[in-house]
Design a protein around this motif. Sequence first.
Motif, PDB file in Angstrom:
ATOM      1  N   PHE A 299       1.418  10.417  15.357  1.00  0.00           N
ATOM      2  CA  PHE A 299       2.695   9.797  15.013  1.00  0.00           C
ATOM      3  C   PHE A 299       3.599  10.741  14.235  1.00  0.00           C
ATOM      4  CE2 PHE A 299      -0.705   8.050  12.096  1.00  0.00           C
ATOM      5  CZ  PHE A 299      -0.454   8.865  11.009  1.00  0.00           C
TER       6      PHE A 299
ATOM      7  N   GLY B 141      -3.252   4.657  -2.444  1.00  0.00           N
ATOM      8  CA  GLY B 141      -3.327   5.751  -1.470  1.00  0.00           C
ATOM      9  C   GLY B 141      -4.666   6.456  -1.547  1.00  0.00           C
ATOM     10  N   ALA B 142      -4.980   7.183  -0.468  1.00  0.00           N
ATOM     11  CA  ALA B 142      -6.296   7.827  -0.369  1.00  0.00           C
ATOM     12  C   ALA B 142      -6.329   9.134  -1.142  1.00  0.00           C
ATOM     13  CB  ALA B 142      -6.637   8.083   1.091  1.00  0.00           C
TER      14      ALA B 142
ATOM     15  N   ILE C 114      -7.651   2.067   7.928  1.00  0.00           N
ATOM     16  CA  ILE C 114      -6.377   2.312   8.605  1.00  0.00           C
ATOM     17  C   ILE C 114      -6.647   2.385  10.105  1.00  0.00           C
ATOM     18  CG2 ILE C 114      -5.135   3.400   6.706  1.00  0.00           C
ATOM     19  CD1 ILE C 114      -5.911   6.131   7.894  1.00  0.00           C
TER      20      ILE C 114
ATOM     21  N   LYS D  93      -4.209  13.889   2.341  1.00  0.00           N
ATOM     22  CA  LYS D  93      -3.776  13.021   3.440  1.00  0.00           C
ATOM     23  C   LYS D  93      -2.563  13.598   4.166  1.00  0.00           C
ATOM     24  CE  LYS D  93      -4.257   9.537   4.896  1.00  0.00           C
ATOM     25  NZ  LYS D  93      -4.934   8.994   6.107  1.00  0.00           N
TER      26      LYS D  93
ATOM     27  N   GLU E 275      -9.793   4.740  -2.178  1.00  0.00           N
ATOM     28  CA  GLU E 275      -8.555   4.476  -2.919  1.00  0.00           C
ATOM     29  C   GLU E 275      -8.854   3.794  -4.255  1.00  0.00           C
ATOM     30  OE1 GLU E 275      -5.177   3.185  -0.884  1.00  0.00           O
ATOM     31  OE2 GLU E 275      -5.689   4.215   0.988  1.00  0.00           O
TER      32      GLU E 275
ATOM     33  N   LYS F  75       0.848  -1.195   0.000  1.00  0.00           N
ATOM     34  CA  LYS F  75       0.000   0.000   0.000  1.00  0.00           C
ATOM     35  C   LYS F  75       0.874   1.232   0.000  1.00  0.00           C
ATOM     36  CE  LYS F  75      -1.075   2.142   3.674  1.00  0.00           C
ATOM     37  NZ  LYS F  75      -1.902   2.635   4.789  1.00  0.00           N
TER      38      LYS F  75
ATOM     39  N   ALA G 142       2.477   1.731   8.094  1.00  0.00           N
ATOM     40  CA  ALA G 142       1.653   2.763   7.459  1.00  0.00           C
ATOM     41  C   ALA G 142       0.175   2.638   7.865  1.00  0.00           C
ATOM     42  CB  ALA G 142       1.826   2.731   5.941  1.00  0.00           C
ATOM     43  N   SER G 143      -0.042   2.276   9.136  1.00  0.00           N
ATOM     44  CA  SER G 143      -1.397   2.170   9.727  1.00  0.00           C
ATOM     45  C   SER G 143      -2.290   1.141   9.039  1.00  0.00           C
ATOM     46  CB  SER G 143      -2.142   3.523   9.701  1.00  0.00           C
ATOM     47  OG  SER G 143      -1.426   4.529  10.340  1.00  0.00           O
TER      48      SER G 143
ATOM     49  N   GLY H 284       1.107   5.297   0.973  1.00  0.00           N
ATOM     50  CA  GLY H 284       0.476   6.239   1.892  1.00  0.00           C
ATOM     51  C   GLY H 284       0.932   7.650   1.575  1.00  0.00           C
ATOM     52  N   PHE H 285       0.065   8.601   1.865  1.00  0.00           N
ATOM     53  CA  PHE H 285       0.351  10.027   1.660  1.00  0.00           C
ATOM     54  C   PHE H 285       0.711  10.341   0.211  1.00  0.00           C
ATOM     55  CE2 PHE H 285       1.815   9.268   6.195  1.00  0.00           C
ATOM     56  CZ  PHE H 285       0.580   9.571   6.719  1.00  0.00           C
TER      57      PHE H 285
ATOM     58  N   MET I  86      -2.686  14.459   8.248  1.00  0.00           N
ATOM     59  CA  MET I  86      -1.850  13.800   9.250  1.00  0.00           C
ATOM     60  C   MET I  86      -0.581  14.589   9.582  1.00  0.00           C
ATOM     61  SD  MET I  86      -4.052  11.553   9.651  1.00  0.00           S
ATOM     62  CE  MET I  86      -3.301  10.844  11.113  1.00  0.00           C
TER      63      MET I  86
ATOM     64  N   GLU J 198     -10.793   5.154   4.060  1.00  0.00           N
ATOM     65  CA  GLU J 198     -10.447   6.132   3.032  1.00  0.00           C
ATOM     66  C   GLU J 198     -10.616   5.550   1.632  1.00  0.00           C
ATOM     67  OE1 GLU J 198      -6.611   7.247   4.652  1.00  0.00           O
ATOM     68  OE2 GLU J 198      -5.641   5.531   3.728  1.00  0.00           O
TER      69      GLU J 198
ATOM     70  N   PHE K  24      -3.943   8.174  17.583  1.00  0.00           N
ATOM     71  CA  PHE K  24      -3.662   8.225  16.127  1.00  0.00           C
ATOM     72  C   PHE K  24      -2.607   9.291  15.838  1.00  0.00           C
ATOM     73  CE2 PHE K  24      -6.427   5.997  12.898  1.00  0.00           C
ATOM     74  CZ  PHE K  24      -5.591   6.145  11.810  1.00  0.00           C
TER      75      PHE K  24
ATOM     76  N   GLU L  11      -9.682   1.517   2.050  1.00  0.00           N
ATOM     77  CA  GLU L  11      -8.705   1.034   3.026  1.00  0.00           C
ATOM     78  C   GLU L  11      -9.164   1.386   4.431  1.00  0.00           C
ATOM     79  OE1 GLU L  11      -4.041   0.649   4.212  1.00  0.00           O
ATOM     80  OE2 GLU L  11      -4.669   2.573   3.394  1.00  0.00           O
TER      81      GLU L  11
END
Length: 257
Positions: free
Chosen positions: A147, A227-228, A138, A67, A106, A59, A157-158, A61-62, A71, A104, A145, A136
């Motif tokens: 980090f 990714g989202a 997460i 996103k 994707e 997967k 990556a959650s 992420g970001f 985060m 999210e 939540f 997804e």
Amino acid sequence: MSELNLKQIAARLDDAASHVSAVEQIDPEYRMALWDAYEIQRLSIACRMARGEQSVGIKMGFTSRAKMIQMGVDDVIWGRLTSSMAITDGGVVDPARFIHPRVEPELAFVLKRDLYGGESPAQALAAVDAVAPALEIIDSRYRDFKFSLSDVVADNASSSGFVIGPWADPRQDLSNLGMVMSFDGQDQQIGSSAALLGHPLRALAAAARVAAEAGEPLRAGAIVMAGAATPAQWLVPGSYVQLMVERLGRVGFHVGA
Ligand code: OOG
Ligand code: MG
């Protein structure tokens, strides 16, 4: 960090996921090297493999600004998908499996040929068997939540669940597909596939590169979550979550009460 330290942290994160209990951040002062964080991720997923789970893909992420902003981080990351994270389209998800789950919207790809890293988006497309709308789930293993970039990398990556809708021919224009995520028919997030690094095939090419750099190149049959496209939303017990992607169709799941 010593290999022993990395192993201990990996075991702590694996425990947090399997016992559904949050842990403190491991890198509250933002000092851990990403290199170490990826090694922790590898070691903690190895614990799952040792229990019989299989690797099914990766997967990203970001890959969207939305996103990164949500985060508070500023780099693309990746994590590993295992067989136990797969959820059937239209199925029921027990929220008690997660600490504080979010969902999210994707896109997912499945490969028909290996990728070696370094392919252009168009070259990466040639290795794709199909594309699908995907959701997804997460679930950060960290309290609240919260980090750092290294924390979330170490925590795979959650990643905790993924749902894939109907597979479609990838040889169509994927550059700007409308994406609507709804809860019980009420729109929650509206976005576009263009949010994924400008084009979802760029997210795929990035996945091929990071997987190859990690010495685990993507093989035929691997799934890639791109990714989202929008911020994530908290899961609501008792609701039906659905994503509708223009031309690709729908995917969804029920959240148990
Ligand atoms: C990290 C995972 C990010 C995505 O699609 O951008 C991610 C998180 O937000 O907890 O999966
Ligand atoms: Mg995601």
